[in-house]
Scaffold this motif. Structure first.
Motif, PDB file in Angstrom:
ATOM      1  N   GLU A  65       0.834  -1.210   0.000  1.00  0.00           N
ATOM      2  CA  GLU A  65       0.000   0.000   0.000  1.00  0.00           C
ATOM      3  C   GLU A  65       0.865   1.255   0.000  1.00  0.00           C
ATOM      4  O   GLU A  65       0.576   2.231  -0.695  1.00  0.00           O
ATOM      5  CB  GLU A  65      -0.931  -0.007   1.220  1.00  0.00           C
ATOM      6  N   TYR A  66       1.952   1.187   0.774  1.00  0.00           N
ATOM      7  CA  TYR A  66       2.851   2.344   0.845  1.00  0.00           C
ATOM      8  C   TYR A  66       3.475   2.614  -0.523  1.00  0.00           C
ATOM      9  O   TYR A  66       3.465   3.747  -1.009  1.00  0.00           O
ATOM     10  CB  TYR A  66       3.946   2.094   1.891  1.00  0.00           C
ATOM     11  N   VAL A  67       3.984   1.566  -1.146  1.00  0.00           N
ATOM     12  CA  VAL A  67       4.634   1.731  -2.464  1.00  0.00           C
ATOM     13  C   VAL A  67       3.605   2.182  -3.493  1.00  0.00           C
ATOM     14  O   VAL A  67       3.875   3.062  -4.320  1.00  0.00           O
ATOM     15  CB  VAL A  67       5.317   0.414  -2.910  1.00  0.00           C
ATOM     16  N   ALA A  68       2.411   1.615  -3.420  1.00  0.00           N
ATOM     17  CA  ALA A  68       1.366   1.960  -4.397  1.00  0.00           C
ATOM     18  C   ALA A  68       0.962   3.419  -4.291  1.00  0.00           C
ATOM     19  O   ALA A  68       0.677   4.075  -5.297  1.00  0.00           O
ATOM     20  CB  ALA A  68       0.156   1.060  -4.182  1.00  0.00           C
ATOM     21  N   SER A  69       0.955   3.954  -3.059  1.00  0.00           N
ATOM     22  CA  SER A  69       0.496   5.338  -2.885  1.00  0.00           C
ATOM     23  C   SER A  69       1.619   6.364  -3.065  1.00  0.00           C
ATOM     24  O   SER A  69       1.357   7.514  -3.376  1.00  0.00           O
ATOM     25  CB  SER A  69      -0.149   5.505  -1.507  1.00  0.00           C
ATOM     26  N   HIS A  70       2.861   5.973  -2.852  1.00  0.00           N
ATOM     27  CA  HIS A  70       3.953   6.950  -2.914  1.00  0.00           C
ATOM     28  C   HIS A  70       4.877   6.816  -4.122  1.00  0.00           C
ATOM     29  O   HIS A  70       5.668   7.722  -4.387  1.00  0.00           O
ATOM     30  CB  HIS A  70       4.807   6.855  -1.643  1.00  0.00           C
ATOM     31  N   HIS A  76       6.184   0.441  -8.557  1.00  0.00           N
ATOM     32  CA  HIS A  76       5.174  -0.444  -7.986  1.00  0.00           C
ATOM     33  C   HIS A  76       5.312  -1.849  -8.583  1.00  0.00           C
ATOM     34  O   HIS A  76       5.299  -2.868  -7.869  1.00  0.00           O
ATOM     35  CB  HIS A  76       3.784   0.142  -8.287  1.00  0.00           C
ATOM     36  N   LYS A  77       5.485  -1.888  -9.910  1.00  0.00           N
ATOM     37  CA  LYS A  77       5.614  -3.176 -10.610  1.00  0.00           C
ATOM     38  C   LYS A  77       6.897  -3.903 -10.164  1.00  0.00           C
ATOM     39  O   LYS A  77       6.886  -5.109  -9.905  1.00  0.00           O
ATOM     40  CB  LYS A  77       5.642  -2.944 -12.121  1.00  0.00           C
ATOM     41  N   LEU A  78       7.969  -3.109 -10.099  1.00  0.00           N
ATOM     42  CA  LEU A  78       9.247  -3.693  -9.670  1.00  0.00           C
ATOM     43  C   LEU A  78       9.134  -4.276  -8.264  1.00  0.00           C
ATOM     44  O   LEU A  78       9.623  -5.382  -7.972  1.00  0.00           O
ATOM     45  CB  LEU A  78      10.337  -2.612  -9.713  1.00  0.00           C
ATOM     46  N   PHE A  79       8.438  -3.529  -7.392  1.00  0.00           N
ATOM     47  CA  PHE A  79       8.248  -3.989  -6.008  1.00  0.00           C
ATOM     48  C   PHE A  79       7.494  -5.326  -5.989  1.00  0.00           C
ATOM     49  O   PHE A  79       7.894  -6.270  -5.293  1.00  0.00           O
ATOM     50  CB  PHE A  79       7.478  -2.931  -5.214  1.00  0.00           C
ATOM     51  N   LEU A  80       6.418  -5.383  -6.763  1.00  0.00           N
ATOM     52  CA  LEU A  80       5.614  -6.616  -6.806  1.00  0.00           C
ATOM     53  C   LEU A  80       6.437  -7.810  -7.297  1.00  0.00           C
ATOM     54  O   LEU A  80       6.358  -8.905  -6.719  1.00  0.00           O
ATOM     55  CB  LEU A  80       4.405  -6.418  -7.729  1.00  0.00           C
TER      56      LEU A  80
END
Lengths: 192, 252
Positions: A65-70, A76-80
């Motif tokens: 949620e943090y990565v998606a919002s900031h 975001h894709k890389l994080f996933l």
């Protein structure tokens, strides 16, 4: 025709198993070595792979949620992607540790003259089902990602905590008696 | 081609036996060398019959084939004795599996012989040998499964013995099954497949049994305060609980 296929399959199976036997590398045999490996696997499960905090962190929705919002969509894709790799690696290591424990068990059981056929058969099925469950978990994470099912994270964490407690009791036989302290073959440090 | 294979076979068989005498392996692997000797005598007898009375060759061929096939069961005993006997648990497991398999096969054979339609003599001989090879294949396969499952180490001598004999049995089963299905017109397959695979097996045995390589002994058992029952019970309890939780995790 069915009869012919049966015989051909049987012959092919035998030849395939011979191929694997011929390719099999000799494994180091030894009670202390096996004990060290099993204890390392148990220790990896208990303190490295299954603690609640670790599992919670791997599957933490707050991070997502943090990565998606900031962060922008590429991040975001890389994080996933990376979190999926971490979750997959975790599942694989749990499976590998279970395999180590199975090897240890079998290494001991094969020496017991009083081995019970039925118990062994049931244990073989149980181990196979557990390893299968690990594979399913890997597949679920691979196809649906670590955040695909919300409840999965919670139950995995709970399961991990319970497994930790259970393994500690159930694998008490891995704790050597006070007089027999295993020595690490590489470092020489005491493992007991 | 056939003569070359027969000559190569006799030469390899002699070399295996001479090497066994030099290395004093005869007493160590008595069952295996009984089989090797029976094969050599059988091959020499068949070669003589072929030269003196070619018309009697088929009759002698099947008789020799069945005698050597029965001696071949000695190799399975050798595997149990050499590889599994230091591991009483695994040996017990293999013995039970073998007995179960044999009982199953016997029941199947009894039922099948009553239900199956009548076959000609030639066809019967091929099918009978195929069925005996099937029993050998199943027994060998179950032994390999036990060796693999319990991670039992296999030395060079025994590995060569198993691979060589397994190769021959597997190839024989396949070619006999094809011949029994397709009929006598496929006899050419039989004429070449079995001697070629057997010559390869002989070469494997010669290399593997060139010198004595004892089977690795089991490592010293770590001190366990628990007996088998307790260990199995606890392991089972652990994996059942882990499996339940993992399934719950996946399902939810």
């Amino acid at each position: 025709m069915i009869q012919l296929i049966f015989f051909l399959l049987l012959g092919a199976l035998l030849l395939a198993s011979l191929f694997f036997l011929a390719r099999r590398r000799p494994r180091i045999e030894g009670g202390a070595q096996a004990m060290v490996e099993a204890r390392q696997a148990l220790s990896a499960l208990q303190s490295g792979l299954l603690p609640r905090e670790l599992v919670e962190r791997i599957f933490a929705r707050e991070d997502l949620e943090y990565v998606a919002s900031h962060a922008p969509p590429p991040v975001h894709k890389l994080f996933l992607d990376e979190r999926k790799q971490v979750a997959l690696s975790w599942a694989r290591q749990v499976r590998a540790a279970i395999l180590h424990l199975r090897r240890f068990y079998l290494g001991k059981a094969r020496l017991y003259a009083g081995l019970e056929f039925r118990t062994e058969l049931e244990l073989a099925i149980d181990f196979a089902l557990l390893l299968f469950a690990c594979r399913v978990l890997e597949l679920v994470v691979y196809w649906r990602g670590p955040y695909a099912a919300g409840r999965m994270v919670g139950s995995t964490t709970l399961a991990a905590a319970r497994i930790c407690a259970i393994t500690e009791q159930a694998l008490a036989f891995l704790n050597p008696p006070a007089s027999a302290v295993a020595v690490h073959p590489m470092t020489g440090s005491q493992e007991g | 081609m056939e003569t070359v294979l027969v000559c190569a076979g006799i030469l390899l068989e002699c070399m295996i036996l001479v090497r066994a005498l030099q290395q004093r392996l005869l007493a160590r692997y008595a069952y295996f060398y009984s089989y090797a000797l029976s094969v050599l005598l059988g091959t020499l007898l068949l070669s003589a019959v072929r030269m003196i009375r070619p018309s009697l060759y088929p009759t002698y061929y099947w008789s020799v084939q069945f005698v050597t096939l029965l001696f071949g069961y000695g190799i399975l005993l050798e595997i149990i004795q050499q590889v599994l006997s230091p591991y009483p648990g695994a040996e017990r497991f293999a013995r039970r599996t073998g007995v179960g398999l044999l009982a199953g096969i016997l029941c199947f054979a009894l039922v099948y012989s009553r239900l199956a339609p009548g076959a000609s003599h030639g066809q019967f001989v091929v099918e009978f040998e195929r069925d005996l090879r099937t029993v050998q294949t199943l027994l060998l396969f179950s032994l390999l499964a036990v060796i693999s499952y319990y991670g039992i180490p296999v030395g060079r001598n025994m590995k060569g013995m198993i691979v060589g004999y397994g190769l021959y049995v597997g190839t024989s089963l396949i070619s006999l099954a094809v011949r029994a299905y397709a009929g006598a017109w496929l006899a050419t397959l039989w004429v070449f497949a079995q001697p070629i695979s057997f010559t390869i097996s002989l070469a494997i045995w010669l290399v593997a049994l060139w010198s004595y390589a004892p089977n690795p002994a089991p490592g010293p058992a770590a001190d366990l305060e628990e007996d088998y029952g307790t260990m199995a019970h606890r392991t089972r309890a652990m994996i059942n609980l882990m499996r339940t939780h993992l399934f719950k995790s996946v399902r939810s």
